[in-house]
Design a protein around this motif. Structure first.
Motif, PDB file in Angstrom:
ATOM      1  N   ASP B  25       0.696  -1.149   0.123  1.00 52.02           N
ATOM      2  CA  ASP B  25       0.086  -0.180  -0.029  1.00 52.02           C
ATOM      3  C   ASP B  25       0.801   1.291  -0.009  1.00 52.02           C
ATOM      4  OD1 ASP B  25      -1.915  -2.043   0.051  1.00 52.02           O
ATOM      5  OD2 ASP B  25      -2.705  -1.266   2.219  1.00 52.02           O
ATOM      6  N   GLN B  26       1.929   1.174   0.962  1.00 45.94           N
ATOM      7  CA  GLN B  26       2.763   2.250   0.818  1.00 45.94           C
ATOM      8  C   GLN B  26       3.259   2.756  -0.266  1.00 45.94           C
ATOM      9  OE1 GLN B  26       2.485   4.181   3.871  1.00 45.94           O
ATOM     10  NE2 GLN B  26       3.514   5.569   2.455  1.00 45.94           N
ATOM     11  N   ILE B  61      -4.880  -1.575  -4.210  1.00 43.28           N
ATOM     12  CA  ILE B  61      -3.964  -1.149  -5.268  1.00 43.28           C
ATOM     13  C   ILE B  61      -4.846  -0.640  -6.546  1.00 43.28           C
ATOM     14  CG2 ILE B  61      -2.070  -1.709  -6.875  1.00 43.28           C
ATOM     15  CD1 ILE B  61      -1.415  -1.762  -3.898  1.00 43.28           C
ATOM     16  N   ALA B  62      -5.873  -1.646  -6.712  1.00 44.17           N
ATOM     17  CA  ALA B  62      -6.889  -1.226  -7.809  1.00 44.17           C
ATOM     18  C   ALA B  62      -7.492   0.088  -7.675  1.00 44.17           C
ATOM     19  CB  ALA B  62      -8.044  -2.327  -7.836  1.00 44.17           C
ATOM     20  N   LYS B  63      -7.643   0.359  -6.379  1.00 41.44           N
ATOM     21  CA  LYS B  63      -8.197   1.686  -6.367  1.00 41.44           C
ATOM     22  C   LYS B  63      -7.351   2.835  -6.642  1.00 41.44           C
ATOM     23  CE  LYS B  63     -10.688   5.052  -3.216  1.00 41.44           C
ATOM     24  NZ  LYS B  63      -9.632   5.892  -3.436  1.00 41.44           N
ATOM     25  N   GLY B  66      -7.106   3.429 -10.140  1.00 40.03           N
ATOM     26  CA  GLY B  66      -7.977   4.083 -10.945  1.00 40.03           C
ATOM     27  C   GLY B  66      -7.812   5.308 -10.366  1.00 40.03           C
ATOM     28  N   ASP B  67      -7.438   5.695  -9.459  1.00 38.10           N
ATOM     29  CA  ASP B  67      -7.349   7.371  -8.945  1.00 38.10           C
ATOM     30  C   ASP B  67      -6.084   7.812  -9.742  1.00 38.10           C
ATOM     31  OD1 ASP B  67      -9.260   6.836  -6.834  1.00 38.10           O
ATOM     32  OD2 ASP B  67      -8.044   6.647  -5.081  1.00 38.10           O
ATOM     33  N   VAL B  68      -5.178   7.219  -9.747  1.00 40.44           N
ATOM     34  CA  VAL B  68      -3.900   7.817 -10.371  1.00 40.44           C
ATOM     35  C   VAL B  68      -4.259   8.066 -11.857  1.00 40.44           C
ATOM     36  CG1 VAL B  68      -2.649   5.885 -11.069  1.00 40.44           C
ATOM     37  CG2 VAL B  68      -1.319   7.735 -10.235  1.00 40.44           C
ATOM     38  N   ILE B  69      -5.068   7.487 -12.440  1.00 42.60           N
ATOM     39  CA  ILE B  69      -5.496   7.696 -13.944  1.00 42.60           C
ATOM     40  C   ILE B  69      -6.392   8.626 -13.836  1.00 42.60           C
ATOM     41  CG2 ILE B  69      -6.727   6.765 -15.682  1.00 42.60           C
ATOM     42  CD1 ILE B  69      -5.628   3.732 -14.978  1.00 42.60           C
ATOM     43  N   ILE B  90     -10.267  -9.093 -14.206  1.00 44.93           N
ATOM     44  CA  ILE B  90     -11.333  -9.600 -13.456  1.00 44.93           C
ATOM     45  C   ILE B  90     -11.552  -9.032 -12.138  1.00 44.93           C
ATOM     46  CG2 ILE B  90     -11.959 -11.822 -11.936  1.00 44.93           C
ATOM     47  CD1 ILE B  90     -10.945 -13.520 -14.147  1.00 44.93           C
ATOM     48  N   THR B  91     -10.443  -8.582 -11.320  1.00 46.09           N
ATOM     49  CA  THR B  91     -10.473  -7.950 -10.331  1.00 46.09           C
ATOM     50  C   THR B  91     -11.011  -6.382 -10.302  1.00 46.09           C
ATOM     51  OG1 THR B  91      -8.634  -9.120  -9.142  1.00 46.09           O
ATOM     52  CG2 THR B  91      -8.959  -7.252  -8.319  1.00 46.09           C
ATOM     53  N   LEU B  92     -10.455  -5.765 -11.340  1.00 44.85           N
ATOM     54  CA  LEU B  92     -10.780  -4.739 -11.708  1.00 44.85           C
ATOM     55  C   LEU B  92     -12.202  -4.385 -12.079  1.00 44.85           C
ATOM     56  CD1 LEU B  92      -7.669  -3.415 -13.779  1.00 44.85           C
ATOM     57  CD2 LEU B  92      -8.174  -2.683 -11.730  1.00 44.85           C
ATOM     58  N   VAL B  93     -12.579  -5.265 -12.732  1.00 42.39           N
ATOM     59  CA  VAL B  93     -14.111  -5.288 -13.202  1.00 42.39           C
ATOM     60  C   VAL B  93     -15.004  -5.509 -11.867  1.00 42.39           C
ATOM     61  CG1 VAL B  93     -15.874  -6.284 -14.433  1.00 42.39           C
ATOM     62  CG2 VAL B  93     -13.687  -5.465 -15.965  1.00 42.39           C
ATOM     63  N   GLU B  94     -14.555  -6.657 -11.298  1.00 45.33           N
ATOM     64  CA  GLU B  94     -15.462  -7.009 -10.137  1.00 45.33           C
ATOM     65  C   GLU B  94     -15.478  -6.076  -9.065  1.00 45.33           C
ATOM     66  OE1 GLU B  94     -14.130 -10.731  -8.776  1.00 45.33           O
ATOM     67  OE2 GLU B  94     -15.468 -11.912 -10.181  1.00 45.33           O
ATOM     68  N   LEU B  95     -14.388  -5.266  -8.625  1.00 45.02           N
ATOM     69  CA  LEU B  95     -14.466  -4.094  -7.785  1.00 45.02           C
ATOM     70  C   LEU B  95     -14.827  -2.706  -8.104  1.00 45.02           C
ATOM     71  CD1 LEU B  95     -10.805  -4.421  -6.689  1.00 45.02           C
ATOM     72  CD2 LEU B  95     -12.792  -5.009  -5.173  1.00 45.02           C
ATOM     73  N   GLY B  96     -15.478  -2.954  -9.521  1.00 43.78           N
ATOM     74  CA  GLY B  96     -16.176  -1.870  -9.993  1.00 43.78           C
ATOM     75  C   GLY B  96     -15.420  -0.528 -10.239  1.00 43.78           C
ATOM     76  N   ILE B  97     -13.946  -0.674 -10.586  1.00 40.99           N
ATOM     77  CA  ILE B  97     -13.029   0.218 -10.609  1.00 40.99           C
ATOM     78  C   ILE B  97     -13.505   1.024 -11.851  1.00 40.99           C
ATOM     79  CG2 ILE B  97     -10.551   1.122 -10.795  1.00 40.99           C
ATOM     80  CD1 ILE B  97     -11.066  -0.077  -7.998  1.00 40.99           C
TER      81      ILE B  97
END
Lengths: 121, 121
Positions: B25-26, B61-63, B66-69, B90-97
């Protein structure tokens, strides 16, 4: 925690590496291994190692750098060092690291251009 | 020990980033800050973030990704994500990023080409 590794980017026929912090010995050796593996894997014909952000280099790292250039050559890949700062240049020369026939350039862009010229010859 | 940071390479008008290991995370937050600073510093018009070596991504990390983009866009830089592996998609879509309008490409080369096309339009 994550193991520190230096990312190696493949761009067309070249590998790009940017060293943006001071390396510890372990990371430097890991980098040496990673770079040689990547040259083997990708059949890259050239490597640009950018040192722009490095303003100090110790004798061990300087030696690893000299070694990795020699090893890359043996494997058929030309290496260009870019962005060497004054203190780094001084250290490399004072330590007698044999960078005689190493290509250098001002920055990443110029490094890539130099590789292209060299490989066209 | 060295603080882990992700190197950001400047090539012509673009920034290139290759994420080659799982981020904690850091490191991800540090990367966010570094990338935005580098966009500001270099006035880059595009960024390619290569995820080829990443086969897993967690929700934090996915979030951050998304934020940095979104943040890069606000600053005027287009972002292309390259080398997204199945599990990461899959992770990105499932998390709704919200990566709806994010450019993607197969690899670094194609990502650069896509940026060039987009910026010519």
């Amino acid at each position: 925690m994550n193991r520190v590794r230096i990312p190696i980017l493949k761009l067309y026929d070249y590998l790009l590496v940017s060293i943006q912090w001071e390396l510890d010995d372990q990371t430097a050796l890991q980098f040496q291994e990673d770079l040689l593996n990547k040259i083997h894997e990708t059949s890259a014909s050239g490597v640009v190692i950018d040192l722009t952000s490095i303003d100090f280099i110790d004798s061990f790292i300087a030696k690893v750098l000299g070694d990795v250039i020699g090893m890359s050559k043996l494997m058929g890949a030309k290496v260009v060092l870019t962005g060497i700062q004054p203190a780094v240049a001084i250290t490399l020369v004072e330590l007698g690291i044999s960078l005689n026939d190493v290509l250098t350039a001002l920055d990443l862009e110029k490094g890539l251009e130099k590789l292209q010229q060299e490989l066209e010859d």
